[in-house]
Design a protein around this motif. Structure first.
Motif, PDB file in Angstrom:
ATOM      1  N   ALA A   1      11.360   2.388 -20.713  1.00 56.72           N
ATOM      2  CA  ALA A   1      10.027   2.917 -20.971  1.00 56.72           C
ATOM      3  C   ALA A   1       9.992   4.425 -20.856  1.00 56.72           C
ATOM      4  CB  ALA A   1       9.039   2.326 -19.979  1.00 56.72           C
ATOM      5  N   ASP A   2       9.076   5.025 -21.581  1.00 61.45           N
ATOM      6  CA  ASP A   2       8.731   6.412 -21.313  1.00 61.45           C
ATOM      7  C   ASP A   2       7.891   6.463 -20.048  1.00 61.45           C
ATOM      8  OD1 ASP A   2       9.945   7.387 -23.608  1.00 61.45           O
ATOM      9  OD2 ASP A   2       8.168   6.946 -24.824  1.00 61.45           O
ATOM     10  N   PRO A   3       7.964   7.571 -19.286  1.00 56.78           N
ATOM     11  CA  PRO A   3       7.107   7.685 -18.121  1.00 56.78           C
ATOM     12  C   PRO A   3       5.662   7.533 -18.558  1.00 56.78           C
ATOM     13  CG  PRO A   3       8.748   9.427 -18.122  1.00 56.78           C
ATOM     14  CD  PRO A   3       8.838   8.724 -19.442  1.00 56.78           C
ATOM     15  N   GLY A   4       4.911   6.772 -17.814  1.00 56.68           N
ATOM     16  CA  GLY A   4       3.527   6.536 -18.175  1.00 56.68           C
ATOM     17  C   GLY A   4       2.694   6.244 -16.966  1.00 56.68           C
ATOM     18  N   GLU A   5       1.631   5.576 -17.188  1.00 53.96           N
ATOM     19  CA  GLU A   5       0.702   5.265 -16.130  1.00 53.96           C
ATOM     20  C   GLU A   5       1.335   4.293 -15.156  1.00 53.96           C
ATOM     21  OE1 GLU A   5      -3.677   3.490 -16.207  1.00 53.96           O
ATOM     22  OE2 GLU A   5      -3.207   4.750 -17.924  1.00 53.96           O
ATOM     23  N   GLY A   6       1.299   4.592 -13.872  1.00 56.79           N
ATOM     24  CA  GLY A   6       1.894   3.726 -12.865  1.00 56.79           C
ATOM     25  C   GLY A   6       0.895   2.739 -12.326  1.00 56.79           C
ATOM     26  N   TYR A   7       1.271   2.063 -11.258  1.00 58.58           N
ATOM     27  CA  TYR A   7       0.352   1.170 -10.591  1.00 58.58           C
ATOM     28  C   TYR A   7      -0.718   1.993  -9.895  1.00 58.58           C
ATOM     29  CZ  TYR A   7       4.012  -2.235 -11.476  1.00 58.58           C
ATOM     30  OH  TYR A   7       4.939  -3.034 -12.091  1.00 58.58           O
ATOM     31  N   ALA A   8      -1.731   1.301  -9.403  1.00 59.55           N
ATOM     32  CA  ALA A   8      -2.878   2.002  -8.848  1.00 59.55           C
ATOM     33  C   ALA A   8      -2.503   2.946  -7.723  1.00 59.55           C
ATOM     34  CB  ALA A   8      -3.906   0.981  -8.349  1.00 59.55           C
ATOM     35  N   PHE A   9      -1.490   2.577  -6.933  1.00 58.63           N
ATOM     36  CA  PHE A   9      -1.050   3.410  -5.821  1.00 58.63           C
ATOM     37  C   PHE A   9       0.444   3.639  -5.990  1.00 58.63           C
ATOM     38  CE2 PHE A   9      -4.634   0.796  -4.634  1.00 58.63           C
ATOM     39  CZ  PHE A   9      -5.569   1.787  -4.371  1.00 58.63           C
ATOM     40  N   GLY A  10       0.778   4.626  -6.806  1.00 57.72           N
ATOM     41  CA  GLY A  10       2.128   4.777  -7.310  1.00 57.72           C
ATOM     42  C   GLY A  10       3.128   5.255  -6.280  1.00 57.72           C
ATOM     43  N   ASP A  11       4.413   5.165  -6.655  1.00 57.58           N
ATOM     44  CA  ASP A  11       5.516   5.466  -5.758  1.00 57.58           C
ATOM     45  C   ASP A  11       5.809   6.951  -5.625  1.00 57.58           C
ATOM     46  OD1 ASP A  11       5.866   2.863  -5.174  1.00 57.58           O
ATOM     47  OD2 ASP A  11       7.578   2.540  -6.486  1.00 57.58           O
ATOM     48  N   ASP A  12       5.056   7.825  -6.341  1.00 55.36           N
ATOM     49  CA  ASP A  12       5.345   9.241  -6.219  1.00 55.36           C
ATOM     50  C   ASP A  12       4.642   9.863  -5.027  1.00 55.36           C
ATOM     51  OD1 ASP A  12       3.053  10.417  -8.828  1.00 55.36           O
ATOM     52  OD2 ASP A  12       2.858   8.883  -7.283  1.00 55.36           O
ATOM     53  N   HIS A  13       3.878   9.081  -4.271  1.00 53.96           N
ATOM     54  CA  HIS A  13       3.233   9.582  -3.072  1.00 53.96           C
ATOM     55  C   HIS A  13       4.289   9.856  -2.004  1.00 53.96           C
ATOM     56  CE1 HIS A  13       0.689   9.806   0.490  1.00 53.96           C
ATOM     57  NE2 HIS A  13      -0.353   9.884  -0.298  1.00 53.96           N
ATOM     58  N   SER A  14       4.076  10.918  -1.206  1.00 55.97           N
ATOM     59  CA  SER A  14       5.078  11.335  -0.230  1.00 55.97           C
ATOM     60  C   SER A  14       5.350  10.267   0.824  1.00 55.97           C
ATOM     61  CB  SER A  14       4.632  12.631   0.445  1.00 55.97           C
ATOM     62  OG  SER A  14       3.404  12.444   1.134  1.00 55.97           O
ATOM     63  N   GLN A  15       4.415   9.325   1.006  1.00 55.76           N
ATOM     64  CA  GLN A  15       4.599   8.305   2.041  1.00 55.76           C
ATOM     65  C   GLN A  15       5.048   6.967   1.478  1.00 55.76           C
ATOM     66  OE1 GLN A  15       2.038   8.311   5.487  1.00 55.76           O
ATOM     67  NE2 GLN A  15       0.745   9.864   4.570  1.00 55.76           N
ATOM     68  N   ALA A  16       5.416   6.929   0.191  1.00 54.54           N
ATOM     69  CA  ALA A  16       5.771   5.652  -0.431  1.00 54.54           C
ATOM     70  C   ALA A  16       7.005   5.029   0.203  1.00 54.54           C
ATOM     71  CB  ALA A  16       5.974   5.836  -1.930  1.00 54.54           C
ATOM     72  N   ALA A  17       7.985   5.845   0.614  1.00 54.04           N
ATOM     73  CA  ALA A  17       9.196   5.282   1.209  1.00 54.04           C
ATOM     74  C   ALA A  17       8.876   4.500   2.473  1.00 54.04           C
ATOM     75  CB  ALA A  17      10.202   6.392   1.504  1.00 54.04           C
ATOM     76  N   GLU A  18       7.960   5.012   3.289  1.00 49.04           N
ATOM     77  CA  GLU A  18       7.573   4.293   4.496  1.00 49.04           C
ATOM     78  C   GLU A  18       6.805   3.025   4.148  1.00 49.04           C
ATOM     79  OE1 GLU A  18       6.898   3.370   8.582  1.00 49.04           O
ATOM     80  OE2 GLU A  18       8.435   4.434   7.447  1.00 49.04           O
ATOM     81  N   GLN A  19       5.999   3.071   3.096  1.00 43.56           N
ATOM     82  CA  GLN A  19       5.298   1.868   2.655  1.00 43.56           C
ATOM     83  C   GLN A  19       6.299   0.788   2.269  1.00 43.56           C
ATOM     84  OE1 GLN A  19       2.385   2.401  -0.454  1.00 43.56           O
ATOM     85  NE2 GLN A  19       2.412   0.236  -0.992  1.00 43.56           N
ATOM     86  N   HIS A  20       7.343   1.160   1.508  1.00 41.18           N
ATOM     87  CA  HIS A  20       8.360   0.181   1.118  1.00 41.18           C
ATOM     88  C   HIS A  20       9.067  -0.394   2.345  1.00 41.18           C
ATOM     89  CE1 HIS A  20       7.649   1.020  -3.003  1.00 41.18           C
ATOM     90  NE2 HIS A  20       8.264   2.184  -3.040  1.00 41.18           N
ATOM     91  N   ARG A  21       9.353   0.453   3.328  1.00 38.31           N
ATOM     92  CA  ARG A  21      10.023  -0.026   4.541  1.00 38.31           C
ATOM     93  C   ARG A  21       9.145  -1.038   5.272  1.00 38.31           C
ATOM     94  NH1 ARG A  21      10.193   0.083   9.681  1.00 38.31           N
ATOM     95  NH2 ARG A  21       8.258   1.280   9.822  1.00 38.31           N
ATOM     96  N   CYS A  22       7.854  -0.736   5.402  1.00 39.30           N
ATOM     97  CA  CYS A  22       6.941  -1.658   6.085  1.00 39.30           C
ATOM     98  C   CYS A  22       6.811  -2.974   5.334  1.00 39.30           C
ATOM     99  CB  CYS A  22       5.563  -1.002   6.236  1.00 39.30           C
ATOM    100  SG  CYS A  22       5.477   0.383   7.380  1.00 39.30           S
ATOM    101  N   LEU A  23       6.700  -2.910   4.016  1.00 43.45           N
ATOM    102  CA  LEU A  23       6.583  -4.132   3.223  1.00 43.45           C
ATOM    103  C   LEU A  23       7.835  -4.994   3.356  1.00 43.45           C
ATOM    104  CD1 LEU A  23       4.871  -2.840  -0.039  1.00 43.45           C
ATOM    105  CD2 LEU A  23       3.973  -4.624   1.476  1.00 43.45           C
ATOM    106  N   ALA A  24       9.001  -4.360   3.339  1.00 45.98           N
ATOM    107  CA  ALA A  24      10.243  -5.121   3.472  1.00 45.98           C
ATOM    108  C   ALA A  24      10.316  -5.827   4.818  1.00 45.98           C
ATOM    109  CB  ALA A  24      11.449  -4.195   3.278  1.00 45.98           C
ATOM    110  N   ALA A  25       9.967  -5.120   5.896  1.00 44.05           N
ATOM    111  CA  ALA A  25      10.006  -5.737   7.222  1.00 44.05           C
ATOM    112  C   ALA A  25       9.015  -6.890   7.319  1.00 44.05           C
ATOM    113  CB  ALA A  25       9.705  -4.682   8.284  1.00 44.05           C
ATOM    114  N   TYR A  26       7.883  -6.754   6.673  1.00 45.12           N
ATOM    115  CA  TYR A  26       6.813  -7.746   6.725  1.00 45.12           C
ATOM    116  C   TYR A  26       7.140  -8.976   5.878  1.00 45.12           C
ATOM    117  CZ  TYR A  26       1.952  -9.364   5.660  1.00 45.12           C
ATOM    118  OH  TYR A  26       0.796 -10.084   5.454  1.00 45.12           O
ATOM    119  N   LEU A  27       7.601  -8.762   4.634  1.00 44.61           N
ATOM    120  CA  LEU A  27       7.634  -9.848   3.660  1.00 44.61           C
ATOM    121  C   LEU A  27       9.023 -10.324   3.246  1.00 44.61           C
ATOM    122  CD1 LEU A  27       4.768  -8.673   1.283  1.00 44.61           C
ATOM    123  CD2 LEU A  27       4.665 -10.465   3.024  1.00 44.61           C
TER     124      LEU A  27
END
Length: 274
Positions: A12-38
């Motif tokens: 794909a060409d870069p385009g519209e992301g999900y509502a709360f996209g991964d380019d946020h500075s805290q996204a890496a911590e969000q992914h870590r928390c989700l992995a530990a949880y789910l």
């Protein structure tokens, strides 16, 4: 039997992301928390499909890549996992794992190519979720598995808090967060509707399994909520919370007496007819 040829997906060409996209500075911590949880729930369900050496797998909306990496280890040495995301900056390729920028709603994908397709907390964010589900269904080979892991955030009450006011503040925080997701086009109750949607897309052997957890201050799900008070701070304030209230609700969730039910997490599997 697993499919024999590596599928091809359009990049794909870069385009519209999900509502709360991964380019946020805290996204890496969000992914870590989700992995530990789910991840324990997700991987247990995926293992039950029999995924093994030689399978071709598609991970849609792969996020931080923990499930894609787990799948790549399961299908090694002759299988392959394709991990896609609209903004795959947190994904890394390795032998047996390729990464592609891809929008599941708008970009084409091969039909009948995968033994297993998995998506977690993706379709709830997409107003065009039925279109995306249809594309994932078509991507399965006959007899292949689709697994969706999705929240139903309409349930998740506080069970014990330091005070009635503290409990009320926690539930107000959940309500503001839920409205924020709805305003962004998400469906907070999608988890309980996923099984019916999968049947309507033509899948068979549908198996929805709900999961509930008791949360306390050390629970990964609570760590995720605390993180979201920072990650989504601007949206939560726009929704009516103050910084003082966000700080207070963090303290409520960290209190040793705090207990709450998780929201319901549905892990739903189905197969494409042979």
């Amino acid at each position: 039997m697993p499919s024999q040829h590596a599928p091809t997906i359009a990049v794909a060409d870069p385009g519209e992301g999900y509502a709360f996209g991964d380019d946020h500075s805290q996204a890496a911590e969000q992914h870590r928390c989700l992995a530990a949880y789910l991840d324990p729930m997700t991987t247990a369900r995926l293992a039950a499909t029999g995924v093994t050496d030689g399978w071709r797998c598609l991970e849609v909306g792969a996020g931080g890549g923990s499930i894609a990496t787990w799948l790549a280890e399961r299908v090694a040495p002759t299988g392959e996992v394709t991990a896609t995301d609209v903004n795959p900056v947190h994904l890394s390729e390795r032998p047996g794992l390729r990464v592609l920028r891809h929008n599941v709603v708008h970009d084409p994908m091969p039909e009948g190519a995968f033994d297993l397709v998995h998506a977690r907390l993706v379709l709830r964010h997409l107003p065009e979720r039925q279109t995306a589900l249809a594309a994932m269904t078509r991507a399965l080979r006959p007899g292949g598995w689709l697994q969706l892991d999705e929240f139903d955030i309409d349930y998740g009450p506080v069970l014990l808090a330091p005070s009635r006011a503290a409990g009320a503040l926690y539930e107000r925080f959940l309500a503001v967060k839920a409205r924020m997701f709805v305003d962004a086009g998400a469906d907070g109750g999608w988890g309980r509707r996923a099984a019916t949607a999968m049947r309507e897309s033509g899948l068979v052997d549908i198996d929805p399994v709900p999961h509930l957890m008791t949360w306390h201050a050390d629970s990964p799900g609570v760590h995720l909520l605390i993180h979201l008070t920072h990650h989504l701070r601007d949206r939560l304030v726009a929704g009516g919370m103050t910084d003082a209230e966000l700080a207070e609700v963090r303290q409520v969730m960290r209190h040793p007496e705090f207990r709450a039910s998780s929201c319901v997490i549905y892990s739903v599997q189905g197969r494409r007819p042979r």
